[in-house]
Design a protein around this motif. Structure first.
Motif, PDB file in Angstrom:
ATOM      1  N   VAL A   5      32.498  21.355  -8.020  1.00 10.65           N
ATOM      2  CA  VAL A   5      31.346  20.412  -8.185  1.00 10.65           C
ATOM      3  C   VAL A   5      30.327  20.513  -7.298  1.00 10.65           C
ATOM      4  N   LEU A   6      30.971  20.285  -5.886  1.00  7.09           N
ATOM      5  CA  LEU A   6      29.858  20.363  -4.809  1.00  7.09           C
ATOM      6  C   LEU A   6      29.025  21.541  -4.997  1.00  7.09           C
ATOM      7  N   HIS A   7      29.763  22.740  -4.961  1.00 12.04           N
ATOM      8  CA  HIS A   7      29.249  24.133  -5.086  1.00 12.04           C
ATOM      9  C   HIS A   7      28.194  24.282  -6.096  1.00 12.04           C
ATOM     10  N   VAL A  62      23.756  15.966 -12.305  1.00  8.79           N
ATOM     11  CA  VAL A  62      24.311  17.245 -11.936  1.00  8.79           C
ATOM     12  C   VAL A  62      25.835  17.121 -12.237  1.00  8.79           C
ATOM     13  N   PHE A  63      26.488  16.017 -11.692  1.00 10.49           N
ATOM     14  CA  PHE A  63      27.875  15.947 -11.905  1.00 10.49           C
ATOM     15  C   PHE A  63      28.101  15.631 -13.401  1.00 10.49           C
ATOM     16  N   VAL A  64      27.406  14.853 -14.070  1.00  4.64           N
ATOM     17  CA  VAL A  64      27.583  14.539 -15.425  1.00  4.64           C
ATOM     18  C   VAL A  64      27.449  15.684 -16.363  1.00  4.64           C
ATOM     19  N   PHE A  65      26.412  16.656 -15.932  1.00  2.93           N
ATOM     20  CA  PHE A  65      26.370  18.050 -16.749  1.00  2.93           C
ATOM     21  C   PHE A  65      27.463  19.062 -16.408  1.00  2.93           C
ATOM     22  N   GLN A  66      28.175  18.752 -14.955  1.00  2.36           N
ATOM     23  CA  GLN A  66      29.101  19.725 -14.641  1.00  2.36           C
ATOM     24  C   GLN A  66      30.527  19.369 -15.709  1.00  2.36           C
TER      25      GLN A  66
END
Length: 318
Positions: free
Chosen positions: A21-23, A298-302
């Motif tokens: 996720v961070l990547h 970004v996190f939600v989309f991931q």
């Protein structure tokens, strides 16, 4: 042992997912930077359009000149009641009464509003420090024709009503009590108007309550003089005489003392430095808000993307 290995594997997989996720967030750094920058830019533009607000404050203390009078009045009021004489009670806390009066619509409508220009309260667009002049919002008030021109619908009127103006008054005026001190503040785009209005409130609340007490005391004196001729008990007559003396003293204090309720400890000034808005704080909060919002997106989309892949894999297996 197998359970321990299973737990270790699950923990390791979770760590891998977090790094992924961070990547992914790092790969989306352009989006994060762009959205954060957009929020920051909007906040800078917004804060620059906000007018400067100045706050003028008065630090007050109570005179409490009625306390000694009330002690003497209460001492003899019960004695006077033996003869059927009712002495007007005056045990209310004058300070709290004065504070609540300042907050009230009656004080605003009957005392404050007639003493100011309504356009200075409801139509100011900006203040020019070079010549101490006020610019009014021409969509609300035509300063050349000196008339209101704003277009509003009911319950509002072209010229603001006293009730609408009172709502604005409550936004710009604050008063608070802390032990023996009271702080009264007015905020306005013009520091000189803020100072003037603060002084106006202090002066008028003292005057208003002094006038009311003078009227009440005069009525009490007339009442006591009238009752004195009807009383046969010597002790009650003495009590009435003492009460008359205290009422005369109270009347004299109300007549002679300008600082009847509030005494000014620190006079209001026209501040040189603005109090609002805190432009740097607005920009910092907007920057942080934009940054965390972009990360959340970004996190939600991931997360959605990951669930979609799992769904597709399960579908193919079936």
């Amino acid at each position: 042992m197998n359970n321990e290995n299973k737990t270790y594997i699950e923990t390791y997989d979770s760590k891998i997912d977090l790094f992924e996720v961070l990547h992914f967030a790092w790969k989306k750094k352009i989006f994060i930077i762009s959205l954060t920058s957009l929020f920051t830019l909007i906040s800078i533009v917004y804060s620059l359009f906000l007018p400067n607000i100045y706050i003028s404050s008065a630090l007050l203390t109570t005179t409490d000149q009625n306390k000694s009078n009330m002690g003497m009045l209460s001492q003899y009021s019960s004695m006077a009641s033996l003869a059927g004489i009712s002495i007007p009670s005056n045990e209310d806390n004058k300070t709290l009464e004065a504070i609540e009066r300042i907050k009230s619509f009656d004080f605003f409508n009957e005392v404050f509003l007639p003493s100011i220009l309504l356009e200075d309260l409801m139509a100011v667009e900006s203040w020019n420090s070079d010549d101490n002049s006020i610019k009014y919002n021409d969509k609300h008030y035509d300063s050349n024709a000196q008339k209101w021109v704003r277009k509003v619908s009911y319950p509002k009127f072209t010229k603001p009503s006293a009730q609408e103006a009172f709502d604005e008054y409550k936004k710009i005026m604050t008063i608070s009590k802390n032990k023996s001190f009271i702080r009264l503040s007015i905020k306005h785009q013009s520091p000189y108007i803020a100072q003037k209005w603060t002084e106006l409130i202090v002066e008028n609340i003292n005057k208003l309550m002094a006038e009311e007490d003078k009227k009440r005391t005069s009525q009490s004196i007339s009442f006591l003089n009238n009752q004195a001729s009807k009383v046969n008990y010597e002790e009650v007559k003495q009590a009435i005489s003492l009460l008359l003396q205290e009422q005369m003293k109270a009347l004299m204090l109300a007549e002679a003392n300008e600082d009847y309720i509030f005494k000014t400890v620190s006079s209001p000034i026209a501040p040189e430095l603005k109090s609002e808005p805190k432009r740097s704080l607005i920009v910092i909060l907007s920057f942080l808000g934009g940054f965390f919002l972009s990360l959340t997106i970004v996190f939600v989309f991931q997360y959605i993307k990951g669930n979609s892949k799992e769904f597709l894999i399960e579908t193919k297996n079936h």
